[in-house]
Enzyme design. Structure first.
Site, mmCIF file in Angstrom:
data_model
loop_
_atom_site.group_PDB
_atom_site.id
_atom_site.type_symbol
_atom_site.label_atom_id
_atom_site.label_comp_id
_atom_site.label_asym_id
_atom_site.label_seq_id
_atom_site.Cartn_x
_atom_site.Cartn_y
_atom_site.Cartn_z
ATOM 1 N N GLY A 116 0.835 -1.190 0.000
ATOM 2 C CA GLY A 116 0.000 0.000 0.000
ATOM 3 C C GLY A 116 0.873 1.244 0.000
ATOM 4 N N CYS A 117 0.293 2.367 -0.398
ATOM 5 C CA CYS A 117 1.086 3.594 -0.490
ATOM 6 C C CYS A 117 1.553 4.059 0.885
ATOM 7 C CB CYS A 117 0.296 4.685 -1.202
ATOM 8 S SG CYS A 117 -1.351 5.009 -0.545
ATOM 9 N N TYR A 118 0.633 4.308 1.804
ATOM 10 C CA TYR A 118 1.034 4.774 3.131
ATOM 11 C C TYR A 118 2.010 3.809 3.825
ATOM 12 C CZ TYR A 118 -2.868 8.174 2.957
ATOM 13 O OH TYR A 118 -3.717 9.200 2.625
ATOM 14 N N THR A 120 4.223 1.846 2.690
ATOM 15 C CA THR A 120 5.557 1.791 2.095
ATOM 16 C C THR A 120 6.538 2.672 2.866
ATOM 17 O OG1 THR A 120 4.700 1.272 -0.111
ATOM 18 C CG2 THR A 120 6.881 2.260 -0.006
ATOM 19 N N PHE A 289 7.536 10.376 -1.079
ATOM 20 C CA PHE A 289 7.509 9.618 -2.329
ATOM 21 C C PHE A 289 6.214 9.926 -3.078
ATOM 22 C CE2 PHE A 289 5.953 7.191 1.209
ATOM 23 C CZ PHE A 289 4.886 6.441 0.777
#
Length: 321
Positions: A116-118, A120, A289
């Site tokens: 998942g984005c968060y 990472t 990011f």
């Protein structure tokens, strides 16, 4: 020479479109696409899934789970970009920088779950510090994060851009306030924590980009730890990494740093920061990011190349729409 075939199931969504954009001009893979009129045709999806070397699932969680039932070809490998299998048994977590052995695990796996984005950024910051013993496994982590609205799907994108039925006013929205965000189990497991972080995400009126913040009250830790030790542990873990860079330690003083969450947009890069105020014995860990790059599509292509044994481009940059 065999050119590996790839099918993006759900290529019309935000993540799928960006994965396709990163792959469509490459000569070392063959992309198979579904006829737009047959996107909901299960038989056609099944045919394509079983005709490729790797199928990338850009679907909502329940459909991603159901799609596995369509697999008949034992040679087809799955890279799931949904959150359906990130903590599931039998799946390899697709964060190559997790530890030195993770790239090889991804390379050999049949089933890989894209992070998942968060999580990472959270995992990139916390795991090395927990493994080094600088933060205890019982560390009471609080995570605040801000993301561009592109990670919220079609309805949020339309609302933030003033289109569709649900237009939003204002430039900032905090959410996940019930403290049960679906990314928390993933953060907890791969960070090595005993207790779930208190996670509060927010979305702002910029399309993409992300910052994860984790405060550390150094005075409250069971053993005396300095911010420079946190920084050194991160620098050692990611030394020589292609996509993760640890930035210089920032100590309170005349210099007043600011962070733009959009600075890495279009890339697969992630920058990690340690800020400190020695007088107050406080440190702040930050990851920056692109939520659609290292947080989603860029990471997926990085994992795909590992699975297929391909070198891939140096940056995975994409500056399209």
């Amino acid at each position: 020479m065999h050119k590996p075939k790839v099918f993006i199931d759900g290529e019309a969504g935000t993540t799928g479109l960006q994965i396709r954009a990163r792959l469509q001009h490459r000569s070392d893979v063959e992309l198979l696409s579904i006829d737009p009129a047959k996107r909901k045709d299960e038989a056609e999806r099944k045919r394509l899934l079983n005709a490729v070397d790797v199928a990338i699932l850009c679907l909502h969680d329940e459909l991603a789970k159901a799609t596995l039932g369509l697999l008949e070809n034992p040679e087809t490998r799955i890279l799931d970009a949904s959150s359906a299998h990130r903590v599931a048994e039998g799946w390899v977590y697709g964060f190559p920088e997790l530890d030195p052995e993770q790239p090889e695990r991804i390379r050999r796996a049949r089933f890989v779950s894209n992070p998942g984005c968060y999580p990472t950024g959270v995992i990139a910051l916390l795991r090395p510090l927990v493994e080094a013993g600088l933060l205890p496994r019982s560390f009471a982590a609080s995570v605040h994060a801000i993301s561009g609205y592109s990670g919220g799907g079609r309805q949020l994108i339309e609302a933030m851009e003033g289109r569709g039925e649900h237009r939003l006013s204002g430039d900032y929205r905090a959410y996940g306030l019930e403290l049960t965000h679906k990314h928390v189990p993933e953060m907890t497991l791969y960070s090595g924590l005993e207790h779930p972080p208190l996670f509060t995400p927010a979305v702002a009126r910029f399309r993409q980009g992300m910052l994860d913040f984790i405060p550390v009250h150094l005075w409250a830790l069971p053993h005396k730890v300095r911010a420079v030790e946190l920084h050194e542990a991160l620098a050692e873990r990611y030394r020589g990494q292609r996509f993760v860079q640890v930035m210089p330690l920032e100590t309170y003083g005349a210099h007043h740093p600011v962070l733009d969450p959009q600075a890495l947009n279009g890339t697969n890069r992630m920058e990690l920061f340690v800020f400190e105020n020695p007088a107050r014995e406080q440190a702040l860990l930050v990851a920056r990011f692109d939520n659609l790059g290292k947080g989603a599509s860029g990471a997926a292509v990085q994992n795909l190349d590992l699975m297929l044994g391909l070198e891939g481009p140096q940056t995975y940059e994409y500056f399209g729409d």
